[in-house]
Write an enzyme that holds these catalytic residues in place. Structure first.
Site, mmCIF file in Angstrom:
data_model
loop_
_atom_site.group_PDB
_atom_site.id
_atom_site.type_symbol
_atom_site.label_atom_id
_atom_site.label_comp_id
_atom_site.label_asym_id
_atom_site.label_seq_id
_atom_site.Cartn_x
_atom_site.Cartn_y
_atom_site.Cartn_z
ATOM 1 N N SER A 1 12.239 -10.714 10.245
ATOM 2 C CA SER A 1 11.103 -11.260 9.489
ATOM 3 C C SER A 1 11.585 -11.440 8.059
ATOM 4 O O SER A 1 12.538 -10.786 7.629
ATOM 5 C CB SER A 1 9.899 -10.322 9.576
ATOM 6 O OG SER A 1 10.267 -8.999 9.254
ATOM 7 N N GLU B 1 10.573 -12.048 3.831
ATOM 8 C CA GLU B 1 9.557 -11.910 2.787
ATOM 9 C C GLU B 1 9.837 -12.880 1.634
ATOM 10 O O GLU B 1 10.977 -13.017 1.197
ATOM 11 C CB GLU B 1 9.570 -10.461 2.276
ATOM 12 C CG GLU B 1 8.500 -10.192 1.236
ATOM 13 C CD GLU B 1 8.370 -8.704 0.948
ATOM 14 O OE1 GLU B 1 8.265 -7.903 1.910
ATOM 15 O OE2 GLU B 1 8.400 -8.341 -0.235
ATOM 16 N N ASP C 1 0.756 -1.214 -7.322
ATOM 17 C CA ASP C 1 1.139 -0.417 -8.486
ATOM 18 C C ASP C 1 0.076 -0.494 -9.557
ATOM 19 O O ASP C 1 -0.583 -1.513 -9.706
ATOM 20 C CB ASP C 1 2.475 -0.921 -9.051
ATOM 21 C CG ASP C 1 3.623 -0.473 -8.174
ATOM 22 O OD1 ASP C 1 3.646 0.716 -7.811
ATOM 23 O OD2 ASP C 1 4.463 -1.315 -7.835
ATOM 24 N N PHE D 1 15.337 -2.251 -10.782
ATOM 25 C CA PHE D 1 14.130 -2.222 -9.963
ATOM 26 C C PHE D 1 14.131 -0.980 -9.054
ATOM 27 O O PHE D 1 13.111 -0.301 -8.901
ATOM 28 C CB PHE D 1 14.030 -3.516 -9.134
ATOM 29 C CG PHE D 1 12.741 -3.640 -8.383
ATOM 30 C CD1 PHE D 1 11.529 -3.699 -9.070
ATOM 31 C CD2 PHE D 1 12.713 -3.683 -6.999
ATOM 32 C CE1 PHE D 1 10.325 -3.794 -8.386
ATOM 33 C CE2 PHE D 1 11.517 -3.781 -6.307
ATOM 34 C CZ PHE D 1 10.320 -3.834 -7.007
ATOM 35 N N HIS E 1 13.676 -6.595 8.410
ATOM 36 C CA HIS E 1 12.839 -7.357 7.471
ATOM 37 C C HIS E 1 13.701 -7.647 6.238
ATOM 38 O O HIS E 1 14.247 -6.725 5.630
ATOM 39 C CB HIS E 1 11.617 -6.528 7.071
ATOM 40 C CG HIS E 1 10.664 -7.251 6.171
ATOM 41 N ND1 HIS E 1 9.761 -8.184 6.632
ATOM 42 C CD2 HIS E 1 10.474 -7.193 4.819
ATOM 43 C CE1 HIS E 1 9.038 -8.655 5.613
ATOM 44 N NE2 HIS E 1 9.464 -8.073 4.504
HETATM 45 P P1 FAD Z 1 0.879 4.226 -0.231
HETATM 46 O O1 FAD Z 1 1.447 4.474 1.096
HETATM 47 O O2 FAD Z 1 -0.537 3.895 -0.338
HETATM 48 O O3 FAD Z 1 1.189 5.509 -1.129
HETATM 49 C C1 FAD Z 1 0.982 5.523 -2.543
HETATM 50 C C2 FAD Z 1 0.828 6.935 -3.043
HETATM 51 O O4 FAD Z 1 -0.484 7.400 -2.752
HETATM 52 C C3 FAD Z 1 1.821 7.874 -2.369
HETATM 53 O O5 FAD Z 1 2.426 8.682 -3.330
HETATM 54 C C4 FAD Z 1 0.914 8.661 -1.432
HETATM 55 O O6 FAD Z 1 1.407 9.943 -1.215
HETATM 56 C C5 FAD Z 1 -0.408 8.713 -2.210
HETATM 57 N N1 FAD Z 1 -1.573 9.069 -1.342
HETATM 58 C C6 FAD Z 1 -2.177 10.276 -1.337
HETATM 59 N N2 FAD Z 1 -3.164 10.333 -0.464
HETATM 60 C C7 FAD Z 1 -3.218 9.156 0.144
HETATM 61 C C8 FAD Z 1 -4.044 8.640 1.183
HETATM 62 N N3 FAD Z 1 -5.025 9.330 1.755
HETATM 63 N N4 FAD Z 1 -3.800 7.390 1.604
HETATM 64 C C9 FAD Z 1 -2.829 6.634 1.039
HETATM 65 N N5 FAD Z 1 -2.026 7.106 0.030
HETATM 66 C C10 FAD Z 1 -2.214 8.352 -0.409
HETATM 67 N N6 FAD Z 1 3.235 -4.238 -4.471
HETATM 68 C C11 FAD Z 1 2.498 -5.312 -4.869
HETATM 69 O O7 FAD Z 1 1.849 -5.255 -5.939
HETATM 70 N N7 FAD Z 1 2.440 -6.478 -4.120
HETATM 71 C C12 FAD Z 1 3.112 -6.594 -2.941
HETATM 72 O O8 FAD Z 1 3.049 -7.650 -2.290
HETATM 73 C C13 FAD Z 1 3.898 -5.482 -2.482
HETATM 74 N N8 FAD Z 1 4.579 -5.525 -1.310
HETATM 75 C C14 FAD Z 1 5.277 -4.421 -0.863
HETATM 76 C C15 FAD Z 1 5.912 -4.470 0.387
HETATM 77 C C16 FAD Z 1 6.635 -3.368 0.855
HETATM 78 C C17 FAD Z 1 7.272 -3.446 2.215
HETATM 79 C C18 FAD Z 1 6.742 -2.194 0.050
HETATM 80 C C19 FAD Z 1 7.546 -1.019 0.525
HETATM 81 C C20 FAD Z 1 6.107 -2.139 -1.186
HETATM 82 C C21 FAD Z 1 5.368 -3.235 -1.654
HETATM 83 N N9 FAD Z 1 4.688 -3.195 -2.886
HETATM 84 C C22 FAD Z 1 3.946 -4.301 -3.297
HETATM 85 C C23 FAD Z 1 4.779 -1.998 -3.757
HETATM 86 C C24 FAD Z 1 3.616 -1.022 -3.555
HETATM 87 O O9 FAD Z 1 2.392 -1.637 -3.900
HETATM 88 C C25 FAD Z 1 3.863 0.190 -4.444
HETATM 89 O O10 FAD Z 1 4.960 0.921 -4.034
HETATM 90 C C26 FAD Z 1 2.657 1.112 -4.675
HETATM 91 O O11 FAD Z 1 2.995 2.043 -5.711
HETATM 92 C C27 FAD Z 1 2.227 1.941 -3.477
HETATM 93 O O12 FAD Z 1 1.495 1.247 -2.570
HETATM 94 P P2 FAD Z 1 1.741 1.555 -1.000
HETATM 95 O O13 FAD Z 1 0.652 0.978 -0.215
HETATM 96 O O14 FAD Z 1 3.110 1.122 -0.682
HETATM 97 O O15 FAD Z 1 1.771 3.131 -0.995
#
Ligand code: FAD
Length: 300
Positions: free
Chosen positions: A19, A21, A113, A223, A273
């Site tokens: 896939s 991105e 973020d 990064f 990916h």
């Molecule tokens: P999550 O899995 O939600 O975790 C974030 C933090 O929250 C962790 O430290 C976790 O421990 C904590 N947490 C505690 N309790 C909970 C709970 N109950 N549920 C969820 N989390 C909890 N960013 C963008 O702005 N746009 C994009 O298009 C984008 N694409 C991405 C694609 C990939 C494959 C990856 C790996 C990252 C991408 N990011 C993107 C970056 C991402 O948004 C950041 O890393 C952000 O800081 C965390 O979001 P997350 O959903 O990845 O993390």
């Protein structure tokens, strides 16, 4: 020299899935660069292609336009990234509904973020989703989206431990995620050990390794630092002295990524990916090494 049966990457494979991105373009020139990349990679019949969502929802319209155009003009299956930073639930839901109406069935659901940048404290919008788990539950209420999430072999920088990070991944799956894509990494051992721990925790969904071809070492390293991905010294050594030598850098980037991906194949990994950075050449070459060939009926 004797043939090494452990190098399964050297046999012709038909079980490799990829896939790609992309990020949404911010100028007409970048738009043609993106579409050139999509046209070049589409014949490789990726499982899906995903389009990122700029920090804090800054590319809301552009992501939508790009994903909708992929639906209309290509046979590709797009996945739209969506975050819940700095947006109310109503806003996020509206974006999701618009995707469903445009024919998009797959969302990469992320918390995102903080507006102030990676590493600053995340505070949910007062009327917003609290975290990615909450976002996934919200998306599931809107429509029957396929939902992919992130995974962090070196843990998310805000997670206290890898075990807690894996618990969060579990919660995201319980909420409805059926696939994860990892943050990029350069040491395959990190990913393979992570996979062992994730499987030991009872998680069975596909965890696709996120592969980043290093187009520009300095940029990638800076990064990586922000996202908590480690950059090994051997990688820095490989790019040493090539700051002004783009042509050699590209050859090194292709060989580093090829080495990484073929080693993963030798460890039984079949799904990949690629973070394309909207450039097709390196990724196309690596896919060719993986045994993928253009399919005539899959051109964009
Ligand atoms: P999550 O899995 O939600 O975790 C974030 C933090 O929250 C962790 O430290 C976790 O421990 C904590 N947490 C505690 N309790 C909970 C709970 N109950 N549920 C969820 N989390 C909890 N960013 C963008 O702005 N746009 C994009 O298009 C984008 N694409 C991405 C694609 C990939 C494959 C990856 C790996 C990252 C991408 N990011 C993107 C970056 C991402 O948004 C950041 O890393 C952000 O800081 C965390 O979001 P997350 O959903 O990845 O993390």
């Amino acid at each position: 020299m004797a043939y090494d049966p452990l190098r399964i990457s050297r046999s012709k494979r038909s079980d490799i899935n990829v896939s790609f991105e992309f990020f949404p373009p911010n100028s007409p020139q970048m738009e043609s660069v993106l579409w050139e990349a999509i046209h070049r990679l589409a014949p490789l019949s990726p499982n899906f292609v995903s389009v990122t969502y700029g920090a804090g929802g800054s590319t809301r319209e552009r992501t939508h336009t790009t994903v909708s155009r992929i639906v209309k003009e290509t046979p590709l299956k797009p996945a739209a990234h969506l975050t819940c930073v700095a947006a109310s639930k109503a806003d996020v839901d509206e974006v999701a509904r618009a995707y469903w109406e445009a024919g998009v069935r797959h969302i990469v659901a992320l918390r995102g973020d903080p507006k102030e940048g990676i590493g600053t404290q995340f505070t949910p919008h007062p009327d917003g989703y609290q975290n990615s788990t909450d976002l996934i539950a919200g998306l599931r209420r809107i429509a029957d989206f396929e939902i992919t999430v992130s995974a962090y072999p070196e843990k998310h920088p805000e997670s206290p431990t890898l075990d807690q990070d894996i618990d969060v991944l579990k919660a995201k799956i319980d909420a409805g995620a059926t696939r994860a894509i990892t943050q990029f990494f350069f040491e395959n051992d990190l990913y393979l050990r992570y996979l062992d721990r994730v499987r030991a925790a009872g998680i069975t969904i596909p965890i696709l390794p996120g592969i980043v071809p290093v187009q520009n070492f300095k940029q990638t390293a800076s990064f990586a630092k922000k996202t908590g991905a480690s950059v090994p010294q051997w990688l820095a050594d490989r790019f040493e002295g090539l700051e002004d030598d783009v042509a050699t850098r590209r050859l090194i980037a292709a060989s580093v990524a090829a080495e990484q991906v073929l080693d993963l194949v030798d460890h039984g990994i079949t799904d990949f990916h690629f973070y394309t950075m909207n450039r097709a050449d390196l990724v196309y070459a690596i896919c060719h090494l993986l045994g993928l060939r253009p399919q005539v009926n899959a051109t964009a």
